[in-house]
Enzyme design. Structure first.
Site, PDB file in Angstrom:
ATOM      1  N   CYS A   1      -4.226  61.787 -68.492  1.00 36.96           N
ATOM      2  CA  CYS A   1      -3.698  60.810 -67.449  1.00 36.96           C
ATOM      3  C   CYS A   1      -4.365  61.108 -66.156  1.00 36.96           C
ATOM      4  O   CYS A   1      -4.189  60.463 -65.306  1.00 36.96           O
ATOM      5  CB  CYS A   1      -2.027  61.193 -67.172  1.00 36.96           C
ATOM      6  N   CYS A  28      11.437  57.565 -67.392  1.00 38.92           N
ATOM      7  CA  CYS A  28      10.181  57.528 -68.005  1.00 38.92           C
ATOM      8  C   CYS A  28       9.279  56.465 -67.617  1.00 38.92           C
ATOM      9  O   CYS A  28       9.724  55.365 -67.257  1.00 38.92           O
ATOM     10  CB  CYS A  28      10.172  57.625 -69.374  1.00 38.92           C
ATOM     11  N   SER A  29       7.973  56.780 -67.085  1.00 42.52           N
ATOM     12  CA  SER A  29       6.900  55.842 -66.967  1.00 42.52           C
ATOM     13  C   SER A  29       6.745  54.764 -68.240  1.00 42.52           C
ATOM     14  O   SER A  29       6.904  55.159 -69.399  1.00 42.52           O
ATOM     15  CB  SER A  29       5.805  56.345 -66.213  1.00 42.52           C
ATOM     16  N   HIS A  78       2.030  52.757 -65.678  1.00 36.07           N
ATOM     17  CA  HIS A  78       1.115  54.007 -66.097  1.00 36.07           C
ATOM     18  C   HIS A  78       0.084  53.494 -66.840  1.00 36.07           C
ATOM     19  O   HIS A  78       0.194  54.205 -68.434  1.00 36.07           O
ATOM     20  CB  HIS A  78       2.031  55.354 -66.368  1.00 36.07           C
TER      21      HIS A  78
END
Lengths: 370, 182
Positions: free
Chosen positions: A70, A188-189, A314
């Site tokens: 990430c 949560c993304s 994301h």
């Protein structure tokens, strides 16, 4: 950067090209002055960067594709800044892109070869375990944790490029689908497609090309997680602390000088661990600070004014670059309804990846100063 | 559901029935509903196959087993999994050791969304062992509500999927040392 969200009719090449052309237009430069490129992504296959450059007429430049989970996009920016600081290049583009909806569904996991993946480790599961431990140690309530996605999705409603455009309530969070106890869907993304790009220049090139629009990249630091010789707390992040310390030293500032930040809130609990690791809030105190509104736009220290990963989305490789895009726009005063008045120092933090025995895989901190 | 695993094994996993009782359970060969495996059967040799990851879990013919890791002969630090060099002192003089089978639960989560390799829900936990290592595993053999941070846990060998030829593989889960269910 592109709009973040689900783009079923597009791919990473297309999104990356849009972001790159957008950065060139924003900088007001002729694309021919770009000397090199770094492209961050995780799941887009071989030579994504070459595909993007070919799409926009820039094929032929020295180019490296960068994978650091990430932190891939943020690492691309760091590599670009190193190339400039080393004097090898004067104008370098860093682009991060991901078409994630076509790559996977459900929970992200460590690499299948990893011993923890073999017993069922998922990223939501790991962060859920950290959340439970944090609740046990510091007395954070489930409702307090819910205030983080509430804040970030509110911020996202002010960001036209965000994945989500609806505000939510604490009840919405608590009633959303359980993912890994105690985390729920809104903690949560999302799985997001998108891309972002920035142009990194030397001082002399900025004077020549940037028309006064450049913002100083005062530090761009990277660390990878070390192997613990004994079990350590999962409610604090030495990797974040140390990467930030490197950045504070390079930028000549301390955490008290940071006016706002974009941090890697892949999960609600992650925002807590990040800002405390960065030294922006004392350990155990961030949930209370959020409750008091200190992290809101207009608060003492706005956290994730863009909406963060929870609200803006994301797209793994795009994430770290998009954070810096937000910093640049805030520091230029171009952020419209979510503008942080008088912002001078912005910090972006990314961290990603998981492997057995290490606290975190890759961590980056960028400091931009107006 | 079964998928190929890089080490050649295939995994088909669960540890629950539909009432969220964390029974020490395994799958029918057809991969459908779990059937319960009585605790006394767990360590019986007949239920055991080869280790699902031989470098990390030793499974012996007598039905016992241990998680494996490294001990640094120079500074005494322990690591899971086996390492080539010590992260504490950089010594390359490491020996492979068997870890104790009893530890303490550091934290846990009930995972309700996972990959196709794993049927949900299942419980993940980190257990701290006396050698100063923290190891992740699934938790079984108890009710979800009975799981508490800090509780003593013990290693349990369990069927854990099968290899390419359909032979059963043995993995591990952690279960509370004194389960309060029947």
């Amino acid at each position: 950067m592109t709009r973040f969200g689900k783009h079923p009719d597009r791919d990473a090449t297309d999104l990356g090209a849009e972001a790159l052309l957008g950065a060139v237009a924003d900088a007001g430069i002729d694309a021919r002055v770009i000397e090199a490129a770094y492209c961050g992504h995780v799941f887009q296959g071989m030579v994504m960067g070459q595909r993007i450059l070919a799409q926009v007429g820039l094929a032929g430049l020295p180019l490296s594709n960068v994978e650091n989970a990430c932190s891939s996009g943020a690492t691309a920016i760091r590599e670009a800044s190193l190339a400039v600081r080393a004097g090898e290049h004067d104008v370098v583009v860093a682009v991060g892109a991901e078409h994630l909806t076509s790559q996977f569904r459900g929970a992200l996991t460590p690499d299948p070869s990893d011993p923890e993946a073999a017993v069922g480790a998922t990223m939501p599961g790991v962060y859920a375990m950290r959340a439970r431990r944090y609740m046990e140690e510091f007395g954070m309530t489930r409702e307090q944790l819910a205030l983080i996605p509430v804040k970030n999705k509110m911020n996202a409603t002010l960001n036209p490029l965000a994945h989500f455009h609806s505000s939510i309530t604490v009840e919405d969070v608590l009633e959303s689908r359980a993912i890994a106890d105690p985390l729920r869907l809104h903690d949560c993304s999302p799985v997001t497609d998108g891309a972002a790009a920035v142009i990194v220049m030397s001082d002399s090139a900025a004077k020549k090309y940037a028309n006064g629009r450049a913002v100083r990249l005062a530090a761009s630091t990277l660390r990878s997680g070390s192997v613990d010789v004994e079990p350590t707390s999962m409610t604090f992040e030495p990797l974040t602390r140390d990467t930030a310390q490197d950045a504070y030293e390079k930028a000549g500032i301390g955490p008290e000088d940071v006016d706002f930040c974009e941090v890697h809130d892949c999960f609600s609990i992650a925002e807590v661990l990040r800002v405390e690791g960065l030294g922006l809030f004392p350990q155990g105190e961030y949930p209370g600070a959020v409750e008091r509104g200190e992290a809101n736009i207009g608060g003492r220290l706005p956290v994730n004014p863009s909406g963060g990963l929870l609200g803006k989305g994301h797209p793994l490789g795009g994430t770290g670059v998009a954070q810096v895009v937000e910093l640049v726009r805030q520091l230029r005063g171009e952020s419209g309804d979510r503008q942080i008045e008088g912002a001078r120092v912005g910090l972006a933090h990314c961290r990603g990846g998981k492997a057995v025995g290490i606290e975190g895989a890759a961590c980056t901190v960028q400091v931009l100063i107006r | 559901m079964q998928m190929h695993h890089p080490n050649g094994a295939r995994r088909s996993l669960t540890c629950f029935d539909h009432h969220e009782t964390l029974d020490l359970a395994t799958y029918r060969p057809d991969g459908r509903l779990p059937f319960l495996l009585k605790e006394k059967d767990i360590l019986a040799g007949s239920a055991l196959g080869t280790s699902f990851r031989p470098g990390e879990l030793e499974v012996r013919d007598d039905g016992t087993g241990n998680l494996l890791g490294s001990r640094c002969r120079s500074c005494g630090a322990h690591f899971f999994p086996v390492r080539e060099a010590c992260s504490g002192c950089l010594s390359g003089d490491l020996e492979t050791v068997k870890f104790a089978t009893e530890g303490t639960l550091y934290t846990y989560s009930v995972v309700r969304q996972s990959t196709p390799d794993f049927e949900v829900p299942y419980v993940l936990g980190y257990v701290d062992f006396p050698e100063n290592v923290r190891i992740m595993g699934q938790i079984g053999g108890c009710e979800i509500d009975d799981i508490k941070i800090g509780m003593p846990m013990v290693l349990a060998l369990e069927p854990f999927g099968e290899d390419d030829d359909g032979n059963p593989l043995t993995g591990y889960r952690f279960k509370p040392m004194e389960p309060n269910n029947d």
